[in-house]
Design a protein around this motif. Structure first.
Motif, short mmCIF file in Angstrom:
data_model
loop_
_atom_site.label_atom_id
_atom_site.label_comp_id
_atom_site.label_asym_id
_atom_site.label_seq_id
_atom_site.Cartn_x
_atom_site.Cartn_y
_atom_site.Cartn_z
N LYS A 70 -3.73 -7.29 1.56
CA LYS A 70 -2.63 -8.06 2.13
C LYS A 70 -1.46 -8.22 1.17
O LYS A 70 -0.32 -8.42 1.61
N LEU A 71 -1.69 -8.15 -0.12
CA LEU A 71 -0.59 -8.30 -1.07
C LEU A 71 0.42 -7.16 -0.96
O LEU A 71 1.58 -7.31 -1.37
N PHE A 72 -0.01 -6.03 -0.43
CA PHE A 72 0.92 -4.89 -0.27
C PHE A 72 1.93 -5.14 0.85
O PHE A 72 2.94 -4.45 0.94
N GLU A 73 1.64 -6.10 1.71
CA GLU A 73 2.55 -6.41 2.80
C GLU A 73 3.45 -7.56 2.39
O GLU A 73 3.02 -8.71 2.28
N THR A 74 4.70 -7.25 2.14
CA THR A 74 5.67 -8.26 1.69
C THR A 74 6.60 -8.64 2.85
O THR A 74 6.52 -8.08 3.94
N ARG A 75 7.48 -9.57 2.58
CA ARG A 75 8.44 -9.97 3.61
C ARG A 75 9.37 -8.82 4.01
O ARG A 75 9.94 -8.81 5.10
N LYS A 76 9.52 -7.84 3.10
CA LYS A 76 10.40 -6.69 3.37
C LYS A 76 9.63 -5.48 3.87
O LYS A 76 10.20 -4.41 4.06
N GLY A 77 8.31 -5.65 4.06
CA GLY A 77 7.51 -4.52 4.54
C GLY A 77 6.52 -4.04 3.49
O GLY A 77 6.23 -4.75 2.52
N ASP A 78 6.04 -2.82 3.66
CA ASP A 78 5.05 -2.25 2.75
C ASP A 78 5.69 -1.96 1.41
O ASP A 78 6.65 -1.19 1.30
N ILE A 79 5.13 -2.55 0.35
CA ILE A 79 5.71 -2.41 -0.99
C ILE A 79 5.62 -0.97 -1.50
O ILE A 79 6.39 -0.56 -2.38
N SER A 80 4.71 -0.19 -0.96
CA SER A 80 4.57 1.21 -1.40
C SER A 80 5.87 1.98 -1.19
O SER A 80 6.22 2.85 -2.00
N GLN A 81 6.57 1.67 -0.11
CA GLN A 81 7.83 2.36 0.17
C GLN A 81 8.90 1.99 -0.84
O GLN A 81 9.75 2.81 -1.19
N VAL A 82 8.87 0.75 -1.31
CA VAL A 82 9.83 0.31 -2.33
C VAL A 82 9.59 1.08 -3.62
O VAL A 82 10.53 1.60 -4.24
N GLN A 133 -0.94 -13.09 12.18
CA GLN A 133 -1.10 -11.86 12.94
C GLN A 133 -1.52 -10.69 12.06
O GLN A 133 -2.39 -9.89 12.41
N SER A 134 -0.89 -10.59 10.87
CA SER A 134 -1.22 -9.47 9.98
C SER A 134 -2.65 -9.58 9.46
O SER A 134 -3.34 -8.58 9.26
N VAL A 135 -3.12 -10.82 9.26
CA VAL A 135 -4.50 -11.03 8.82
C VAL A 135 -5.46 -10.60 9.92
O VAL A 135 -6.48 -9.95 9.66
N GLU A 136 -5.15 -10.95 11.15
CA GLU A 136 -6.00 -10.54 12.27
C GLU A 136 -6.02 -9.02 12.42
O GLU A 136 -7.06 -8.41 12.67
N ASP A 137 -4.87 -8.39 12.24
CA ASP A 137 -4.79 -6.93 12.34
C ASP A 137 -5.60 -6.26 11.25
O ASP A 137 -6.22 -5.21 11.47
N GLU A 138 -5.60 -6.86 10.07
CA GLU A 138 -6.29 -6.27 8.92
C GLU A 138 -7.81 -6.28 9.11
O GLU A 138 -8.52 -5.41 8.59
N LYS A 139 -8.30 -7.23 9.85
CA LYS A 139 -9.75 -7.33 10.04
C LYS A 139 -10.34 -6.08 10.65
O LYS A 139 -11.39 -5.59 10.23
N SER A 140 -9.68 -5.54 11.65
CA SER A 140 -10.20 -4.33 12.30
C SER A 140 -10.11 -3.12 11.37
O SER A 140 -10.99 -2.26 11.37
N ILE A 141 -9.07 -3.08 10.55
CA ILE A 141 -8.89 -1.97 9.61
C ILE A 141 -10.01 -1.97 8.58
O ILE A 141 -10.64 -0.93 8.31
#
Length: 430
Positions: free
Chosen positions: A72-84, A130-138
């Motif tokens: 979850k730390l990779f998901e920031t307010r600006k989106g996926d930090i990997s793209q940054v 919502q993002s936490v719920e989505d992550e559970k299935s992943i």
């Protein structure tokens, strides 16, 4: 800033503990173009029972929260930090182990920008329901995928045999059931307890100016406000004297059986420098007994009991340590019996000689010198070592100081029949 020089290796470590508690270690390598940066916390999958920041009682959290939090730390307010990072010419990755969570990035340009991005995204978490719920299935899918992997089953099965009650028996990702119970509040409690700078280290290796790089980090950290450091109270059942499961097997879709012989250790309580020395001793012992220069390896290979998958490892972590030896085999029972016989009769082993010890020692020195060419290897060693009181550059002097007589004593003490377990993965029956 503290400076420690290793003249024999022509290496230097610059280190400083910042006012907020963050430990920074810098290893300049001016003859390289790239930089490898790591930010890690002393927090892993076994840390599921502790006193959260601001509370007085122990809480038991679901297995897998540390791994979930890393995702979850990779998901920031600006989106996926990997793209940054990608836009800044850097690559980024992370992993959670039983005892640590590490975030890594490598780059050749935009040094200050990438170092600050690494600090900023980890120190400014963003969790939405919502993002936490989505992550559970992943993560649940990830766990199910692992269960179908024979290599994972072999490793995890042996650990379960050796540690039937210790939290290390549970996969780092948790279980499909435990993941479903993770909440935003749980993630926040774990983050606030374990991601304080006082429980973290930043390691940077490569083409850097130590003074300049340290100032970048200081400037970044002084802009942020953190609560006071606290002593983290964890409760982990070490079960050193608990009985182990001696033998188990499962049937999976494999063409050839896989077997692993494990030995449950009792050395994890050593102090920092003793632990470092012990780990190197075990590395030498396993190489003497099962390495490719040993008569044992040749005999097992010629008897078709092993193939190129054969391997051995020694794991030393906070709260547990164990040996694992094995691989694919046409006759797993015979291979397991041979390995156990070797372990329990080291005093009579023809491979445990001073001459062979001298050969293995030279080989390990050569491999070590070669490994130091890798920035990633150096950085990862700071994470993997049993203590921050020693460094990767202490390895050579300790290795040279270990005597043959010392190895014999360690081997005789470590390999006991009551600590040995066998786990086998066999082909499914038709």
């Amino acid at each position: 800033m503290d400076i420690k020089t290793y003249a024999e290796l022509n290496e230097v470590i610059y280190s400083e503990r910042l006012k907020n508690g963050l430990t920074v270690k810098l290893v300049p390598k001016s003859d390289y173009n790239s930089v490898y940066a790591v930010l890690f916390t002393e927090y892993g999958s076994i840390d599921h029972r502790f006193i959260p920041r601001g509370e007085r009682e122990y809480h038991a959290f679901p297995y897998g929260v540390a791994h979930f939090l890393e995702h979850k730390l990779f998901e920031t307010r600006k989106g996926d930090i990997s793209q940054v990072f990608s836009s800044q010419g850097a690559s980024v990755n992370a992993y959670t182990s039983n005892t640590k969570t590490a975030f890594l990035c490598s780059f050749t340009t935009n040094g200050r920008q990438n170092i600050e991005t690494l600090l900023d995204f980890i120190q400014d978490p963003f969790f939405s329901h919502q993002s936490v719920e989505d992550e559970k299935s992943i993560i649940s899918q990830e766990i199910q995928m692992y269960k179908d992997d024979p290599e994972w089953a072999l490793t995890q099965g042996l650990i379960e045999n050796l540690y039937p009650e210790h939290p290390v028996r549970i996969d780092v990702a948790g279980t499909t059931e435990s993941v479903q119970s993770v909440t935003v509040e749980m993630l926040k409690q774990n983050y606030q307890t374990f991601y304080h700078p006082d429980n973290m280290q930043m390691i940077i290796v490569g083409n850097i100016d130590p003074a300049e790089t340290l100032q970048w980090i200081k400037d970044n950290q002084t802009k942020k406000v953190f609560p006071l450091p606290m002593k983290i109270e964890r409760r982990i059942k070490t079960e050193a004297k608990e009985p182990i499961t001696k033998s188990r097997e499962v049937h999976l879709t494999v063409n050839l059986a896989k077997v692993s012989v494990g030995v449950k250790g009792h050395y994890y309580k050593l102090n920092e420098r003793e632990a470092f020395r012990h780990v190197i001793c075990m590395e030498i012992i396993l190489d003497l007994l099962f390495g490719e220069t040993s008569a044992t390896y040749l005999s097992l290979y010629n008897d078709n009991l092993i193939d190129d998958s054969f391997s051995y490892d020694y794991v030393f972590e906070r709260g547990f340590d164990y040996v694992s030896i094995g691989g694919d085999s046409r006759n797993p029972e015979e291979l397991a019996g041979s390995i156990q016989n070797i372990l329990l009769n080291t005093g009579l082993n023809p491979d445990l000689t001073f001459g062979h010890y001298s050969i293995v020692k030279k080989k390990l020195i050569g491999e070590y010198i070669q490994d130091l060419n890798s920035l990633g290897y150096i950085a990862h060693q700071f994470i993997d070592l049993p203590s921050d009181k020693v460094s990767v550059f202490d390895y050579l002097s300790v290795l040279k100081s270990i005597t043959f007589e010392e190895l014999k004593v360690v081997a005789e003490d470590y390999f006991k029949s009551e600590r040995i377990s066998v786990f086998t993965v066999k082909p499914k029956m038709d």
